[in-house]
Design a protein around this motif. Structure first.
Motif, short mmCIF file in Angstrom:
data_model
loop_
_atom_site.label_atom_id
_atom_site.label_comp_id
_atom_site.label_asym_id
_atom_site.label_seq_id
_atom_site.Cartn_x
_atom_site.Cartn_y
_atom_site.Cartn_z
N THR A 1 -2.37 -10.32 -1.83
CA THR A 1 -0.94 -10.27 -2.05
C THR A 1 -0.15 -11.05 -1.01
O THR A 1 1.01 -11.39 -1.22
CB THR A 1 -0.51 -8.79 -2.04
OG1 THR A 1 -1.59 -8.04 -2.57
CG2 THR A 1 0.71 -8.55 -2.90
N GLN A 24 1.62 1.77 -7.48
CA GLN A 24 2.97 1.20 -7.33
C GLN A 24 3.05 -0.29 -7.60
O GLN A 24 4.02 -0.94 -7.25
CB GLN A 24 3.52 1.49 -5.92
CG GLN A 24 2.99 0.62 -4.80
CD GLN A 24 1.70 1.11 -4.19
OE1 GLN A 24 0.97 1.85 -4.83
NE2 GLN A 24 1.39 0.68 -2.98
N LYS A 25 2.01 -0.83 -8.25
CA LYS A 25 2.08 -2.27 -8.55
C LYS A 25 1.97 -2.43 -10.07
O LYS A 25 2.92 -2.13 -10.77
CB LYS A 25 1.04 -3.01 -7.74
CG LYS A 25 1.29 -2.74 -6.24
CD LYS A 25 0.65 -3.66 -5.27
CE LYS A 25 0.96 -3.17 -3.85
NZ LYS A 25 0.42 -4.02 -2.82
N ASP A 77 -10.89 -4.88 -4.22
CA ASP A 77 -9.52 -4.39 -4.10
C ASP A 77 -8.68 -5.06 -5.19
O ASP A 77 -8.41 -6.26 -5.13
CB ASP A 77 -8.99 -4.73 -2.70
CG ASP A 77 -7.52 -4.36 -2.51
OD1 ASP A 77 -6.83 -4.09 -3.50
OD2 ASP A 77 -7.07 -4.37 -1.34
N ASN A 97 -1.49 5.94 -0.83
CA ASN A 97 -1.15 4.55 -1.15
C ASN A 97 -2.41 3.68 -1.13
O ASN A 97 -3.53 4.19 -1.18
CB ASN A 97 -0.07 4.05 -0.18
CG ASN A 97 -0.53 4.15 1.28
OD1 ASN A 97 -1.72 4.29 1.57
ND2 ASN A 97 0.42 4.07 2.18
N GLY A 98 -2.23 2.39 -1.04
CA GLY A 98 -3.37 1.49 -1.06
C GLY A 98 -4.30 1.68 0.14
O GLY A 98 -5.52 1.59 0.01
N HIS A 99 -3.71 1.96 1.29
CA HIS A 99 -4.55 2.21 2.47
C HIS A 99 -5.44 3.43 2.25
O HIS A 99 -6.57 3.48 2.72
CB HIS A 99 -3.68 2.40 3.72
CG HIS A 99 -3.13 1.12 4.28
ND1 HIS A 99 -2.22 0.34 3.60
CD2 HIS A 99 -3.38 0.49 5.46
CE1 HIS A 99 -1.93 -0.73 4.35
NE2 HIS A 99 -2.62 -0.67 5.48
N PHE A 142 -4.85 -8.87 3.40
CA PHE A 142 -5.34 -7.64 2.77
C PHE A 142 -6.86 -7.52 2.87
O PHE A 142 -7.38 -6.43 3.08
CB PHE A 142 -4.82 -7.53 1.34
CG PHE A 142 -3.36 -7.19 1.33
CD1 PHE A 142 -2.92 -5.89 1.51
CD2 PHE A 142 -2.39 -8.19 1.24
CE1 PHE A 142 -1.58 -5.57 1.56
CE2 PHE A 142 -1.05 -7.88 1.29
CZ PHE A 142 -0.64 -6.57 1.45
C1 LIG Z 1 -0.31 -3.51 -1.61
C2 LIG Z 1 -1.73 -3.79 -1.30
C3 LIG Z 1 -2.50 -3.01 -0.42
C4 LIG Z 1 -1.90 -1.91 0.41
O1 LIG Z 1 -1.27 -0.95 -0.30
P1 LIG Z 1 -0.32 0.10 0.48
O2 LIG Z 1 0.14 0.97 -0.64
O3 LIG Z 1 0.76 -0.68 1.12
O4 LIG Z 1 -1.16 0.84 1.45
C5 LIG Z 1 -3.82 -3.30 -0.27
N1 LIG Z 1 -4.40 -4.32 -0.91
C6 LIG Z 1 -3.70 -5.12 -1.74
C7 LIG Z 1 -4.39 -6.25 -2.41
C8 LIG Z 1 -2.35 -4.88 -1.95
O5 LIG Z 1 -1.64 -5.69 -2.77
#
Ligand SMILES: *Cc1c(COP(=O)(O)O)cnc(C)c1O
Length: 399
Positions: free
Chosen positions: A145, A197-198, A172, A65-67, A92
């Protein structure tokens, strides 16, 4: 009575709505990972992924994921004890700094609060103060976010250049790529991270680290590089198992092929950005109208600093939480929670909610979400101005 039965709409800023076409592409027997069409298809993803970021650089794909993208980018770029500068504009940015600290990187955070963007004069001063160039990179969030601020990345690059500091720029774009305009090369970004996922409209589970040659040169000296995160085999490896350090995320890749087709080859990136912009303006018009008669307001006052993918709204606590609950229970729309605006045990936490207009959304979905909120404001007797839906419709009608 509850009128939520019907198709639900998760209007939170990730995971975003997954198009049926993407889901259908993923609904497939397991493909052969050693031979055959999947191998050729995966090769087509890389040029399209870099096209979305407007870069001639490279992109490594990870299961995560994002992490995971935070950690992947950091471990590829730094050695234990290295310094980074993090101008933060919400949770974030702070989260990426924490991830760096956790890896033994020293993160100097400039915290610019929860309602605005960077003060570039302070960034420049911090860089100028670093006369021996200990700071290896500036880590910034394009869209935070949590607050829904959208930071000006080109201006940040100009600021780094103006301070005559060699720090690389890492961004990011997890909440902005495929939603807001982002020009990796033209804006002088060296490393950029995203997740699927975004804006990419997939279920969570895959993330991307983009990098240019300058970043790759620094990578060659980084001692935090581990076999799993190392971006070199992932971008230079000939075999599928090298590109993914093991089994490929087969079904996510099948879905990604379709989402890239939709973004780049059907709608077109410029239109994708414009669509997000107009739907965002419709949301802002509605929030302004509600706010004219009551306790509803945009978290980011300056419209030039707002994300077009998510909008954070302030209300007197606990109204935001009450509204979110009513909307979910009665309309089938789920709104985003307050994130990082206050501690979860602080009553102030209940003073924020977020409306996502990110990814696979169009007019009827955004106007529908606004209609659901309007109904909630009425049902809960929350003071609000009138004409919000008309104002939102007007934005769409004039687009
Ligand atoms: C959603 C998001 C994250 C974290 O993503 P995860 O999939 O929840 O780990 C990090 N940075 C930004 C800017 C985000 O929108």
């Amino acid at each position: 009575m509850s009128l939520k039965f019907g198709r639900s709409y998760l209007a939170i800023p990730g995971p975003s709505v997954v198009p049926d076409r993407v889901l259908n592409a993923m609904h497939s027997a397991s493909p052969n990972i050693y031979d055959g069409p999947l191998i050729d298809m995966v090769d087509t993803l890389y040029p399209d992924l870099t096209a979305v970021a407007r870069t001639a650089g490279e992109v490594a794909i990870y299961i995560g994921n994002g992490h995971a993208a935070w950690e992947a980018s950091l471990s590829n770029m730094f050695s234990r004890g290295d310094q980074v500068l993090v101008p933060a504009t919400g949770s974030f940015g702070l989260g990426w700094a924490q991830a760096a600290e956790g890896l033994g990187i020293q993160a100097q955070v400039l915290d610019f609060g929860k309602q605005g963007t960077f003060d570039l004069a302070q960034v420049e001063a911090a860089l100028r103060k670093d006369k021996t160039h200990k700071i290896k990179a500036v880590l910034a969030t394009h869209t935070d976010t949590a607050t829904s601020v959208r930071n000006d990345i080109k201006a940040l690059r100009d600021c780094i250049d103006a301070s005559r500091h060699p720090a690389l720029l890492m961004v990011d774009c997890i909440a902005s790529l495929g939603c807001d305009r982002f020009e990796m090369d033209a804006w002088g970004v060296d490393v950029m991270i995203a997740a699927c996922q975004k804006g990419f409209m997939l279920p969570p589970g895959m993330c991307f680290v983009y990098f240019n040659e300058k970043a790759d040169t620094q990578h060659a000296q980084a001692d935090l590089v581990t076999p799993y995160w190392n971006w070199t085999p992932r971008t230079k490896g000939a075999e599928l198992f090298q590109k993914f350090c093991g089994t490929a995320p087969t079904h996510h890749l099948l879905g990604l092929r379709v989402s890239l087709d939709m973004l780049l080859h059907e709608e077109g990136l410029e239109n994708v950005w414009a669509r997000h912009g107009i739907l965002a303006q419709a949301v802002w018009a509605a929030v302004d109208a509600w706010g004219a008669g009551g306790a509803v307001a945009m978290n980011i006052a300056d419209s030039s600093l707002r994300s077009t993918a998510v909008t954070t709204v302030r209300m007197d606590p606990p109204m935001a939480t009450n509204l979110r609950a009513w909307v979910e229970d009665n309309t089938g729309v789920t709104l985003g929670i307050s994130l990082g605006m206050a501690d979860a045990d602080d009553p102030a936490w209940h003073g924020y909610f977020r409306i996502a207009h990110m990814g696979h959304v169009n007019t009827h979905m955004t106007l529908g979400a606004l209609g659901a909120i309007e109904a909630g404001l009425q049902a809960l007797d929350i003071p609000h101005g009138s004409g919000a839906l008309a104002a939102a419709a007007k934005v769409v009608s004039q687009a």
